[in-house]
Design a protein around this motif. Sequence first.
Motif, PDB file in Angstrom:
ATOM      1  N   LYS B 117       0.823  -1.229   0.000  1.00 16.88           N
ATOM      2  CA  LYS B 117       0.000   0.000   0.000  1.00 16.88           C
ATOM      3  C   LYS B 117       0.852   1.272   0.000  1.00 16.88           C
ATOM      4  O   LYS B 117       0.470   2.286   0.569  1.00 16.88           O
ATOM      5  N   MET B 118       2.032   1.184  -0.560  1.00 17.84           N
ATOM      6  CA  MET B 118       2.893   2.375  -0.644  1.00 17.84           C
ATOM      7  C   MET B 118       3.253   2.692  -2.092  1.00 17.84           C
ATOM      8  O   MET B 118       4.156   3.479  -2.357  1.00 17.84           O
ATOM      9  N   GLY B 119       2.574   2.052  -3.000  1.00 19.93           N
ATOM     10  CA  GLY B 119       2.773   2.352  -4.421  1.00 19.93           C
ATOM     11  C   GLY B 119       3.831   1.488  -5.101  1.00 19.93           C
ATOM     12  O   GLY B 119       4.056   1.626  -6.297  1.00 19.93           O
ATOM     13  N   LEU B 120       4.476   0.600  -4.332  1.00 20.46           N
ATOM     14  CA  LEU B 120       5.561  -0.191  -4.928  1.00 20.46           C
ATOM     15  C   LEU B 120       5.033  -1.210  -5.946  1.00 20.46           C
ATOM     16  O   LEU B 120       5.581  -1.344  -7.044  1.00 20.46           O
ATOM     17  N   GLY B 121       3.967  -1.905  -5.562  1.00 21.85           N
ATOM     18  CA  GLY B 121       3.382  -2.898  -6.474  1.00 21.85           C
ATOM     19  C   GLY B 121       2.947  -2.234  -7.778  1.00 21.85           C
ATOM     20  O   GLY B 121       3.219  -2.730  -8.870  1.00 21.85           O
ATOM     21  N   THR B 122       2.278  -1.089  -7.647  1.00 20.56           N
ATOM     22  CA  THR B 122       1.806  -0.360  -8.833  1.00 20.56           C
ATOM     23  C   THR B 122       2.989   0.032  -9.713  1.00 20.56           C
ATOM     24  O   THR B 122       2.956  -0.114 -10.934  1.00 20.56           O
ATOM     25  N   LEU B 123       4.054   0.505  -9.066  1.00 21.77           N
ATOM     26  CA  LEU B 123       5.252   0.931  -9.796  1.00 21.77           C
ATOM     27  C   LEU B 123       5.864  -0.239 -10.576  1.00 21.77           C
ATOM     28  O   LEU B 123       6.150  -0.122 -11.779  1.00 21.77           O
ATOM     29  N   LEU B 124       6.028  -1.360  -9.897  1.00 22.01           N
ATOM     30  CA  LEU B 124       6.623  -2.538 -10.550  1.00 22.01           C
ATOM     31  C   LEU B 124       5.737  -3.029 -11.693  1.00 22.01           C
ATOM     32  O   LEU B 124       6.212  -3.331 -12.785  1.00 22.01           O
ATOM     33  N   MET B 125       4.437  -3.082 -11.407  1.00 25.07           N
ATOM     34  CA  MET B 125       3.522  -3.614 -12.421  1.00 25.07           C
ATOM     35  C   MET B 125       3.447  -2.687 -13.639  1.00 25.07           C
ATOM     36  O   MET B 125       3.393  -3.140 -14.767  1.00 25.07           O
ATOM     37  N   ARG B 126       3.470  -1.377 -13.383  1.00 24.56           N
ATOM     38  CA  ARG B 126       3.441  -0.419 -14.501  1.00 24.56           C
ATOM     39  C   ARG B 126       4.664  -0.596 -15.394  1.00 24.56           C
ATOM     40  O   ARG B 126       4.567  -0.551 -16.613  1.00 24.56           O
ATOM     41  N   GLU B 127       5.812  -0.804 -14.774  1.00 23.43           N
ATOM     42  CA  GLU B 127       7.041  -1.012 -15.534  1.00 23.43           C
ATOM     43  C   GLU B 127       6.884  -2.219 -16.459  1.00 23.43           C
ATOM     44  O   GLU B 127       7.293  -2.203 -17.614  1.00 23.43           O
ATOM     45  N   LEU B 128       6.306  -3.282 -15.912  1.00 27.51           N
ATOM     46  CA  LEU B 128       6.184  -4.513 -16.690  1.00 27.51           C
ATOM     47  C   LEU B 128       5.119  -4.402 -17.777  1.00 27.51           C
ATOM     48  O   LEU B 128       5.265  -4.962 -18.859  1.00 27.51           O
ATOM     49  N   VAL B 129       4.062  -3.661 -17.481  1.00 21.69           N
ATOM     50  CA  VAL B 129       3.038  -3.431 -18.509  1.00 21.69           C
ATOM     51  C   VAL B 129       3.677  -2.666 -19.673  1.00 21.69           C
ATOM     52  O   VAL B 129       3.458  -2.977 -20.845  1.00 21.69           O
TER      53      VAL B 129
END
Lengths: 187, 207
Positions: B117-129
């Motif tokens: 819940k600190m934006g890390l998952g979103t950041l990683l997933m966006r990179e991969l998308v």
Amino acid sequence: MKTVEIKIGGLGGQGVILAGMIIGKAATIYDNKHATLIQSFGPEARGSACSAQLIISDNKILYPYVTKPDILMVMSQEAFTKFYPEMNENGTLLIEDELVKVNNLKPGIKLYGISATRLAEELGRRLFLNIVMVGFFAAVTNLVSADAFRKAVADSVPKGTESMNLQAFEKGYAYGQKLIAETAKVT
Amino acid sequence: MRKLQKLHNFMRKYPIKACLKNNTEVTIHPFEKADKENLLKFFRDLSEDDRLFLKEDVTKEEIIQRWIEELDYEKVFPLIAETKGKIIGNASIHFNKIGWSKHLAELRCVVARDFQKMGLGTLLMRELVLYAQEKGIEKIVAQMMDTQTGAQKAFQRIGFKKEAELTGFVSDLTGKKHNLIIMVNDVSELWKKMEDLLMDYDIKITG
């Protein structure tokens, strides 16, 4: 900041209106300024002339129509021919320089060009043309902070395309900054 | 050739630095052989609740060793997030190079409990998308169990939609059966949406 009148012109399908909306959003929502946007487009979705009129100011805007653009950004020759005569004689002209050829530049007008289509193609999609232009606009005009623009871009494009659109913005922004720095050295 | 050049350009940007919502500075870079021990420690330190839903028992050294031996960014592109030399997140995208699903890719992501819940998952997933888009992938798939509601929300945030729910289709590491949720991010649809947005006849103002 005084009141600045902006006109963006191009062809339907180039994302002229979206570019105007992003600039307006950056100014109002993310930089606490006032702005108005009026859009004008032909009956077709693609290919017809279209334009966006924007006014940005620190104060309330009482009249939303652009009468003498201080900044004109054009992405088609037709838009240049149509809107250039209206420009403020000491204004700033931003062009997509592979699509627009400038003739008879008035002495007081500052001209800045970018091959935005080519830069967009380098990112793999020509459709980033307008976002590259927005980045270029941000760097050259310095009217609104770059961060406000970044937030407005991310907020205005479809979910999942933010990163690519932000890359397009950064391309235009970096090119604009470089151009401004080079111009400053010369003058 | 142009595609290869584009991928090469994409890889050149790593490592990248980012700041999370709690001001933790993280470095993100592709997983390499040298990260083996660190990654193993990351998986072993995960809470049991988090490990319960992983596809493989990644606390086993042989699993990570296999990942290293089979490391090929064209098949699987894994990213790791580090802070102060410690891995706090791992995400990967899996491609099918041949066959009837070569236009698809599968996205997986795990973030350490303290950094969720600190934006890390979103950041990683966006990179991969983004990486998948560079490779011309049309649809990205994510699979999770029905009880992983947090993960479903995280995927939704980056444009995934629930496509199917298969009853009793998977079992967690304790053997308990769960429904399998399949979420899809239609990347080709994204660009269609972008094109629609550029049609200068009218625009939907959001936000």
